[in-house]
Write an enzyme that holds these catalytic residues in place. Structure first.
Site, PDB file in Angstrom:
ATOM      1  CG  HIS A 113      74.286 -62.316  98.323  1.00  0.00           C
ATOM      2  ND1 HIS A 113      74.226 -60.992  98.678  1.00  0.00           N
ATOM      3  CD2 HIS A 113      75.527 -62.729  98.638  1.00  0.00           C
ATOM      4  CE1 HIS A 113      75.391 -60.618  99.192  1.00  0.00           C
ATOM      5  NE2 HIS A 113      76.192 -61.657  99.186  1.00  0.00           N
TER       6      HIS A 113
ATOM      7  N   GLY B   9      58.181 -51.991  85.412  1.00  0.00           N
ATOM      8  CA  GLY B   9      57.088 -52.618  86.136  1.00  0.00           C
ATOM      9  C   GLY B   9      55.916 -51.696  86.314  1.00  0.00           C
TER      10      GLY B   9
ATOM     11  CE  LYS C  18      61.737 -58.063  87.895  1.00  0.00           C
ATOM     12  NZ  LYS C  18      62.164 -57.339  89.125  1.00  0.00           N
TER      13      LYS C  18
ATOM     14  CB  THR D 258      74.178 -72.361  98.797  1.00  0.00           C
ATOM     15  OG1 THR D 258      74.587 -73.123  99.931  1.00  0.00           O
ATOM     16  CG2 THR D 258      72.678 -72.130  98.865  1.00  0.00           C
TER      17      THR D 258
ATOM     18  NE  ARG E 223      59.024 -45.568  88.712  1.00  0.00           N
ATOM     19  CZ  ARG E 223      59.365 -46.841  88.874  1.00  0.00           C
ATOM     20  NH1 ARG E 223      59.869 -47.515  87.843  1.00  0.00           N
ATOM     21  NH2 ARG E 223      59.224 -47.447  90.027  1.00  0.00           N
TER      22      ARG E 223
ATOM     23  CG  ASP F 147      65.461 -59.481  89.558  1.00  0.00           C
ATOM     24  OD1 ASP F 147      66.673 -59.677  89.770  1.00  0.00           O
ATOM     25  OD2 ASP F 147      64.863 -58.435  89.872  1.00  0.00           O
TER      26      ASP F 147
ATOM     27  CE  LYS G 297      67.387 -57.410  92.837  1.00  0.00           C
ATOM     28  NZ  LYS G 297      66.069 -57.664  92.207  1.00  0.00           N
TER      29      LYS G 297
ATOM     30  CG  ASP H  75      58.612 -58.192  90.555  1.00  0.00           C
ATOM     31  OD1 ASP H  75      58.877 -59.359  90.240  1.00  0.00           O
ATOM     32  OD2 ASP H  75      59.362 -57.242  90.308  1.00  0.00           O
TER      33      ASP H  75
END
Length: 225
Positions: free
Chosen positions: A64, A205, A33, A69, A176, A60, A62, A11
């Site tokens: 909504h 990440g 990802k 749509t 983590r 990823d 998400k 990301d």
């Protein structure tokens, strides 16, 4: 899908930086990802470039929105051949059913339950009267009944969900390593704990991407699994 459950979260806004990092650790991860930041910056082109690494791609996004749509958006990414795509389980049964129906044959559609950046107080402030654990389990049941392949949940819920949904596909973010910094994540566990509890995919990440030596960090995490 690669036997290594670790999907590296890329990301970041620069394609060259993301590609260089992925190439550096490719032998010690199972997939990539790509989230909203990456997709908004680089779109289809960026995904095609990272496909050249021959690793599964997890989009990823998400999704909504209203069912029509979300279905149209799912159809628009068929050409990218993602291994996994996320939708928000809180979008409801009809939206999830349409998302799954519109997905590519080889794409797993998983429902995001409760973001790992949220805790009970955060949910309460948005009008959700139950705990994050209870809400995650409720949305997991809804995703299951809607025909999704699995869910995204924190490591704190994975054991309970796995016990109820034996053949589900479970994605766990917010991981983590021991002694790692939580950052903006509030409900964390270690990669090993998540794997032992039944996680199918471990999204990692910053513990790799922001490490002084990303390759050494990826190797160290892989060694715990």
């Amino acid at each position: 899908m690669n036997h290594n459950p670790v999907f590296l979260a890329l990301d970041m806004p620069r394609l060259d930086t993301a590609e260089a990092l992925a190439r550096k650790v490719a032998g010690h991860i199972g997939g990539i990802k790509l989230g909203l930041e990456f997709f908004c910056a680089h779109g289809h082109h960026g995904v095609h470039e990272l496909h050249k690494l021959h690793l599964p791609i997890f989009l990823d996004l998400k999704l909504h929105d209203i069912p029509n749509t979300v279905a149209a958006a799912m159809q628009a990414i068929h050409v990218l051949e993602p291994a996994i795509v996320t939708v928000h389980a809180s979008g409801g049964r009809a939206m999830m059913e349409d998302a799954k129906a519109a997905a590519g044959e080889n794409t797993k559609v998983v429902g995001v339950t409760v973001l790992t950046s949220l805790d009970d107080d955060d949910l309460s402030s948005t009008g959700v009267p139950c705990s994050s654990h209870e809400q995650a389990l409720r949305l997991a049941d809804l995703a299951h009944s809607a025909g999704l392949d699995g869910i995204v949940c924190s490591g704190h819920e994975i054991g309970a969900v796995h016990s109820q949904w034996k053949d589900g596909f479970f994605v766990v973010p917010g991981l983590r390593p021991d002694n790692g910094k939580n950052g903006d994540q509030k409900r964390t566990v270690t990669p090993r704990q998540a794997r032992d509890a039944g996680a199918s995919v471990l999204v990692i990440g910053r513990p790799i991407s922001r490490a002084e030596d990303p390759l050494a960090a990826a190797r160290a995490i892989e060694a715990t699994l």
